[in-house]
Design a protein around this motif. Structure first.
Motif, PDB file in Angstrom:
ATOM      1  N   TRP A   1      38.743  28.282  34.227  1.00  0.00           N
ATOM      2  CA  TRP A   1      38.461  29.173  35.353  1.00  0.00           C
ATOM      3  C   TRP A   1      39.676  30.020  35.685  1.00  0.00           C
ATOM      4  O   TRP A   1      39.558  31.223  35.949  1.00  0.00           O
ATOM      5  N   ALA A   2      40.862  29.412  35.676  1.00  0.00           N
ATOM      6  CA  ALA A   2      42.084  30.160  35.968  1.00  0.00           C
ATOM      7  C   ALA A   2      42.295  31.272  34.958  1.00  0.00           C
ATOM      8  O   ALA A   2      42.702  32.391  35.297  1.00  0.00           O
TER       9      ALA A   2
ATOM     10  N   THR B   1      30.901  31.025  46.188  1.00  0.00           N
ATOM     11  CA  THR B   1      32.202  30.482  45.827  1.00  0.00           C
ATOM     12  C   THR B   1      32.189  28.965  45.939  1.00  0.00           C
ATOM     13  O   THR B   1      31.351  28.366  46.621  1.00  0.00           O
TER      14      THR B   1
ATOM     15  N   THR C   1      39.859  34.172  35.768  1.00  0.00           N
ATOM     16  CA  THR C   1      40.231  34.981  36.930  1.00  0.00           C
ATOM     17  C   THR C   1      41.482  35.805  36.659  1.00  0.00           C
ATOM     18  O   THR C   1      41.615  36.916  37.183  1.00  0.00           O
ATOM     19  N   ARG C   2      42.390  35.280  35.842  1.00  0.00           N
ATOM     20  CA  ARG C   2      43.601  36.043  35.523  1.00  0.00           C
ATOM     21  C   ARG C   2      43.265  37.335  34.804  1.00  0.00           C
ATOM     22  O   ARG C   2      43.970  38.338  34.932  1.00  0.00           O
TER      23      ARG C   2
ATOM     24  N   GLY D   1      43.055  39.869  37.315  1.00  0.00           N
ATOM     25  CA  GLY D   1      44.194  39.979  38.210  1.00  0.00           C
ATOM     26  C   GLY D   1      44.288  38.877  39.234  1.00  0.00           C
ATOM     27  O   GLY D   1      45.167  38.898  40.090  1.00  0.00           O
ATOM     28  N   GLY D   2      43.371  37.894  39.197  1.00  0.00           N
ATOM     29  CA  GLY D   2      43.375  36.787  40.146  1.00  0.00           C
ATOM     30  C   GLY D   2      42.057  36.693  40.885  1.00  0.00           C
ATOM     31  O   GLY D   2      41.199  37.588  40.803  1.00  0.00           O
ATOM     32  N   ALA D   3      41.870  35.589  41.617  1.00  0.00           N
ATOM     33  CA  ALA D   3      40.600  35.336  42.292  1.00  0.00           C
ATOM     34  C   ALA D   3      40.308  36.375  43.371  1.00  0.00           C
ATOM     35  O   ALA D   3      39.158  36.806  43.538  1.00  0.00           O
ATOM     36  N   VAL D   4      41.328  36.812  44.101  1.00  0.00           N
ATOM     37  CA  VAL D   4      41.122  37.817  45.146  1.00  0.00           C
ATOM     38  C   VAL D   4      40.653  39.125  44.545  1.00  0.00           C
ATOM     39  O   VAL D   4      39.675  39.742  45.000  1.00  0.00           O
ATOM     40  N   GLN D   5      41.330  39.551  43.490  1.00  0.00           N
ATOM     41  CA  GLN D   5      40.954  40.809  42.832  1.00  0.00           C
ATOM     42  C   GLN D   5      39.558  40.709  42.221  1.00  0.00           C
ATOM     43  O   GLN D   5      38.795  41.693  42.218  1.00  0.00           O
ATOM     44  N   LEU D   6      39.196  39.530  41.720  1.00  0.00           N
ATOM     45  CA  LEU D   6      37.861  39.346  41.152  1.00  0.00           C
ATOM     46  C   LEU D   6      36.796  39.555  42.228  1.00  0.00           C
ATOM     47  O   LEU D   6      35.796  40.251  41.996  1.00  0.00           O
TER      48      LEU D   6
END
Length: 326
Positions: free
Chosen positions: A6-7, A33, A10-11, A14-19
């Motif tokens: 999962w990490a 979520t 999301t990377r 750009g990360g979970a927030v950007q996703l």
């Protein structure tokens, strides 16, 4: 393995927030979520990066079912009901009380806890228990020690969950407390008995702490581990607002592992988890620590130890972030 997968996914965004932001911008009707906390029936409910579409937290079991159906291309459909209303900004505030010092009114002992809580449950152990503890400690002091040698302040901070804003603002607005601080005692985790007291990197403060603890009955202090000078664990609580200013703020830590997994920012942080006997023990302990710190004939030294970071390399002393007034 699943967490690493999962990490990695999301990377790529750009990360979970950007996703989340990209899903919203692409026209998603809503976001589902899951932040499983690693225990049975418990997951953390954090904020969403979405601003225009609803976001829902699902249990591990429900999320897993939808994931399997979607992965097998079985076209799962869900129906949700979301009711929300936007309102004005909610004011945050601190609640402060003091017992004015009789001999050294310009020197201070501070009892510290935060008022605000995360929204996933009722915030019982983060940080209702800390607030109750400091209220009761102040009641004990008012009844038994109404004219302390040094001024004793209790601070219940608002805005801690948004970045230590309440305690940071208080210390910014009160340089006299910064200059005259003898010690601050902060409690911000769990419902169990205090078991760890760390000098937070102040190399010579251990002598004062040990002297205070030695004056308290053993039934209140047994099981407490003293850590001198310490390495400043958990920078995300209000003791950090004191430490970054180079003044002695000490963290009164209860058992951390179960708290972190089961009640910290989770859907299970509810009143039924509170152990009142432990809170009474802790409140009495805090009142006695405040008494000993207030009566101490010696100021707590502010000398700083060398801090060690990852890989055994020296690291810098923490710095204070800006105060966010809005």
């Amino acid at each position: 393995e699943l967490a690493a997968d999962w990490a990695a996914r999301t990377r790529a965004f750009g990360g979970a927030v950007q996703l989340q932001q990209r899903l919203e911008d692409s026209g998603a009707a809503g976001l589902l979520t899951l932040f499983w906390s690693g225990g049975w029936g418990v997951n953390k409910v954090m904020s969403t990066a979405a601003e225009r579409v609803p976001a829902f937290d699902l249990s591990c079991e429900d999320y897993g079912l939808l994931y399997r159906l979607a992965t097998n291309r079985q076209g799962p459909r869900i129906r949700v009901t979301a009711e929300a209303q936007g309102g004005a900004e909610s004011p945050m505030f601190n609640v402060i009380a003091e017992l004015r010092g009789s001999e050294l009114p310009d020197e201070y002992v501070v009892l510290s806890a935060h008022l605000d809580s995360w929204h996933s449950a009722s915030g019982a152990t983060d940080n209702g228990t800390g607030t109750i503890m400091m209220l009761e400690a102040m009641r004990i002091l008012r009844a038994t020690y109404p004219h302390p040698r040094r001024t004793i302040i209790v601070g219940h901070w608002g805005g801690e969950e948004q970045g230590l804003n309440g305690s940071n603002a208080f210390l910014t607005d009160h340089p006299e407390v910064v200059a005259g601080l003898q010690a601050a005692f902060n409690q911000d985790n769990g419902t169990w008995r205090i078991e760890h007291l760390q000098a937070q990197g102040f190399s010579r403060a251990g002598a004062n702490l040990a002297r205070w603890i030695s004056q308290i009955p053993a039934e209140l202090t047994e099981g407490i581990r003293l850590d001198f000078p310490g390495q400043q664990e958990n920078p995300g609580s209000d003791h950090s607002s004191f430490i970054c200013r180079g003044i002695p703020g000490f963290r009164l830590q209860s058992h951390y592992a179960e708290y972190r997994q089961y009640t910290w920012h989770t859907n299970l942080d509810t009143f039924d988890k509170v152990v009142l006997d432990d809170l009474m023990n802790n409140a009495t302990l805090v009142a006695m620590l405040a008494y000993a710190a207030s009566e101490d004939r010696e100021r707590v030294p502010r000398d700083r130890a060398l801090l060690i970071g990852p890989g055994g390399q020296p690291r810098a002393w923490p710095t204070c972030g800006p105060v966010r007034r809005r």
